[in-house]
Write an enzyme that holds these catalytic residues in place. Structure first.
Site, short mmCIF file in Angstrom:
data_model
loop_
_atom_site.label_atom_id
_atom_site.label_comp_id
_atom_site.label_asym_id
_atom_site.label_seq_id
_atom_site.Cartn_x
_atom_site.Cartn_y
_atom_site.Cartn_z
CG HIS A 180 -1.69 1.10 1.14
ND1 HIS A 180 -2.98 0.99 1.68
CD2 HIS A 180 -1.84 2.42 0.34
CE1 HIS A 180 -3.93 1.89 1.63
NE2 HIS A 180 -3.28 2.72 1.11
CG HIS A 214 -0.69 6.38 -2.94
ND1 HIS A 214 -2.52 6.24 -3.35
CD2 HIS A 214 -1.44 5.83 -1.13
CE1 HIS A 214 -3.31 5.38 -2.66
NE2 HIS A 214 -2.76 5.61 -1.17
CD GLU A 233 -7.42 6.80 4.85
OE1 GLU A 233 -7.82 7.06 3.79
OE2 GLU A 233 -6.34 7.35 5.06
CG ASP A 261 -1.82 6.03 3.03
OD1 ASP A 261 -1.45 5.39 1.35
OD2 ASP A 261 -2.38 6.05 3.00
N1 HPA Z 1 -7.14 8.06 1.21
C1 HPA Z 1 -7.31 8.03 0.14
N2 HPA Z 1 -6.41 8.55 -1.13
C2 HPA Z 1 -4.90 8.78 -1.17
C3 HPA Z 1 -4.79 8.30 0.20
C4 HPA Z 1 -5.36 7.81 1.42
O1 HPA Z 1 -4.55 7.20 2.55
N3 HPA Z 1 -3.15 8.60 0.25
C5 HPA Z 1 -2.86 9.00 -0.96
N4 HPA Z 1 -4.37 8.39 -1.77
ZN ZN Z 2 -3.28 5.08 0.55
#
Ligand code: HPA
Ligand code: ZN
Length: 341
Positions: free
Chosen positions: A19, A21, A202, A280
């Site tokens: 996970h 980005h 989340e 993340d």
């Molecule tokens: N949540 C949603 N969108 C995102 C995140 C996240 O933690 N990080 C990058 N885009």
């Molecule tokens: Zn994410």
């Protein structure tokens, strides 16, 4: 500063990151360098003042800054440099397998061609496979604050590069953008042979996790913190061994939890959920994989067995073939035979 015994143990664990980005690995130093060479003015006049803005009360406040930072990425070389910097960094933390999200719409919306984005990322991943011995999968994420129609255009753009893309994700502003909005595009994506995952639970409620499972048919949930609100859902996640990709420092920085002692990872493991740990957006949340293992390990006094379980779960939840999974898992087990906590 000298590292602690726990930090040394964590450093040595062979790890899988599922996970991440890639735009969230954009360190301020590289952002300023790329902004300069592309002659783009950033809103902040120094790295220090940019870093001061990294103070978020919720997901949206983070996303606003994250999308602004990504605006300096223009050329294939920029996407390559971004990805390569991430891979070098995690290689130094003994990460041996990565499954990386990219957000094409963040770039195509600004007029950057899809192929410019994916070429840069792909070339860095291939270089890491050869030179750093890191295996990888690539996941294209739809931005959920945009329309279904925009997502369909993105799916269309991805088709010529299908052989490089393993799966589809769903990220960005969760509240008000439920998975149900994307049921048709996920179905169409799966028909193309893509595996599917989605961010859910989340900030959003437990219903969004149910929708991700039942309407999007995801095989993994990104975050999923809120599942503990619903015993029936916990039962389903355990029964079907649906992985949750947790991101402890992200949860703390985006106020999903108030303090690390409140992180649900230990309770999830106790309940038999296939919980895993990831970073993340490491450039924004203060840490890569090691730091994301360390923070809950310290705050929750995780045991040696729990740490080992988390590392094993990372490979179990990955999209590696069974043989590779087994190879990595047995390395994790042998490693833990050599350490005491
Ligand atoms: N949540 C949603 N969108 C995102 C995140 C996240 O933690 N990080 C990058 N885009
Ligand atoms: Zn994410």
């Amino acid at each position: 500063m000298e590292s602690s015994h726990l930090e040394n143990i964590i450093q040595g664990i062979p790890k899988a990151e599922l996970h991440l980005h890639i735009e969230g690995s954009f360190e301020p130093e590289l952002m300023f360098e790329i902004a300069k060479r592309n002659k783009i003015a950033l809103k902040y006049d120094s790295i220090e003042s940019l870093k001061k803005a990294y103070n978020f009360n919720n997901l949206q406040e983070f996303l606003d800054i994250y999308y602004a930072g990504a605006q300096v990425l223009i050329h294939e070389q920029d996407f390559f440099d971004l990805t390569w910097a991430y891979l070098k960094k995690v290689s130094s933390q003994n990460v041996v397998h990565v499954e990386v999200f990219f957000d094409p719409q963040t770039h195509t919306e600004r007029g950057i061609a899809f192929e410019v984005v994916i070429n840069g990322i792909y070339k860095a991943l291939e270089k890491a496979k050869k030179e750093l011995n890191i295996s990888y999968k690539l996941i294209m994420s739809y931005l959920r604050h945009l329309s279904e129609e925009e997502a369909f255009k993105t799916l269309e753009s991805s088709i010529p590069f299908k052989h490089w893309i393993d799966g589809i994700g769903l990220d960005s502003s969760e509240l008000g953008n439920p998975p149900s909005k994307f049921a048709r595009i996920f179905e169409a994506s799966a028909k193309q042979g893509y595996k599917v995952v989605a961010h859910a639970g989340e900030e959003g409620p437990v219903e969004y996790i149910w929708e991700a499972l039942d309407l999007l048919r995801v095989i993994r949930i990104d975050h999923g913190n809120r599942c503990l609100d619903d015993d029936k859902l916990v039962h389903r996640l355990v029964e079907e061994q649906i992985p949750l990709t947790l991101c402890p420092l992200s949860n703390l920085e985006l106020k999903v939890i108030e303090k690390m002692e409140d992180h649900p990872v230990a309770e999830m493991l106790d309940k038999g959920i296939l919980a895993t740990i990831h970073s993340d957006d490491p450039a924004y949340f203060g840490g890569y994989m090691n730091e994301n293992y360390y923070a809950p390990a310290k705050a929750l006094n995780l045991t040696k067995n729990q740490l080992m379980q988390l590392a094993i779960n990372g490979f179990k939840a990955s999209w590696l073939g069974d043989e590779d999974k087994e190879k990595h898992i047995s390395k994790v087990r042998s490693y833990f035979e050599t350490v005491s906590l």
